[in-house]
Scaffold this motif. Structure first.
Motif, PDB file in Angstrom:
ATOM      1  N   PHE A 102      -1.980   1.121  -5.599  1.00 46.66           N
ATOM      2  CA  PHE A 102      -1.806  -0.073  -4.771  1.00 46.66           C
ATOM      3  C   PHE A 102      -1.214  -1.193  -5.630  1.00 46.66           C
ATOM      4  O   PHE A 102      -1.625  -1.387  -6.773  1.00 46.66           O
ATOM      5  CB  PHE A 102      -3.178  -0.480  -4.226  1.00 46.66           C
ATOM      6  N   GLY A 138       4.423   0.908  -7.764  1.00 47.53           N
ATOM      7  CA  GLY A 138       3.484   1.690  -6.963  1.00 47.53           C
ATOM      8  C   GLY A 138       3.388   3.140  -7.380  1.00 47.53           C
ATOM      9  O   GLY A 138       2.447   3.840  -7.005  1.00 47.53           O
ATOM     10  N   LYS A 145       1.726   7.014   0.857  1.00 48.08           N
ATOM     11  CA  LYS A 145       0.829   5.998   0.331  1.00 48.08           C
ATOM     12  C   LYS A 145       1.017   5.996  -1.170  1.00 48.08           C
ATOM     13  O   LYS A 145       1.066   7.055  -1.801  1.00 48.08           O
ATOM     14  CB  LYS A 145      -0.615   6.359   0.694  1.00 48.08           C
ATOM     15  N   ALA A 170       0.806  -1.219   0.000  1.00 44.02           N
ATOM     16  CA  ALA A 170       0.000   0.000   0.000  1.00 44.02           C
ATOM     17  C   ALA A 170       0.838   1.269   0.000  1.00 44.02           C
ATOM     18  O   ALA A 170       0.344   2.334  -0.368  1.00 44.02           O
ATOM     19  CB  ALA A 170      -0.930   0.011   1.206  1.00 44.02           C
TER      20      ALA A 170
END
Length: 166
Positions: free
Chosen positions: A116, A157, A112, A68
């Motif tokens: 994902f 990511g 973040k 994540a």
DNA sequence: GCCAACGTTGGC
DNA sequence: GCCAACGTTGGC
């Protein structure tokens, strides 16, 4: 272990218990990574992890497991207070403050991922075939990640969302 | 110190 | 909810 080379980790958490969004809401986006109850992982925390190391925040035991985002180790290892806390799910009567069995570190959110990275995709990436969590039977909640693996996953990511071509 | 039984992890 | 794989426990 005192080398100055960068070290990377992958740290699992069940998002129902504690997710990357939960971390984002904590004060200074810092939280103790407590509750580790495996001796091998304990020894890594105590002897190998260093303040400043980076780690992936991995969501496990959920609908879509995967990476994540990125967190940073922001403390030295210290005795895990939940082991002494009768109210805690992680209470361990065999550990005591004079001679603690379990240790934890504080982690801080770095970012973040805009995207994902599902476990499925890690598996489908040949260059990641050495990743510890992809090994058969791998269950450790924290595992080391090589620099090469780190860079590949960061790239996955960070990619822009695929444009929809409807 | 062996090993069977049991508990836990975690993907599916 | 299933189950493979692994860790831990405890009797001997």
């Amino acid at each position: 272990m005192t080398s100055k080379t960068k070290q990377y980790w992958l740290m699992k958490s069940e998002p129902d218990e504690f997710s990357i969004d939960d971390l984002a809401q904590r004060k200074n986006q810092i939280e103790p990574w407590s509750g580790v109850r495996n001796f091998q992982v304990r020894t890594w925390i105590k002897n190998s992890m260093r303040k400043g190391d980076l780690a992936f925040f991995y969501h496990s035991s959920c609908k879509i497991p995967g990476v994540a985002g990125i967190i940073k180790i922001v403390s030295d290892a210290y005795p895990d207070p939940t082991a002494f806390d009768l109210q805690s799910d992680y209470y361990d009567p065999k550990s005591n403050p004079q001679k603690p069995t379990w240790y934890c570190v504080d982690v801080q959110l770095v970012k973040k991922f805009p995207r994902f990275v599902p476990l499925q995709e890690l598996r489908a990436t040949p260059a990641l075939h050495t990743l510890r969590i992809l090994e058969r039977g791998s269950r450790l909640s924290i595992t080391p990640v090589t620099e090469k693996e780190w860079e590949i996953i960061v790239e996955l990511g960070s990619r822009n969302q695929q444009m929809s071509i409807l």
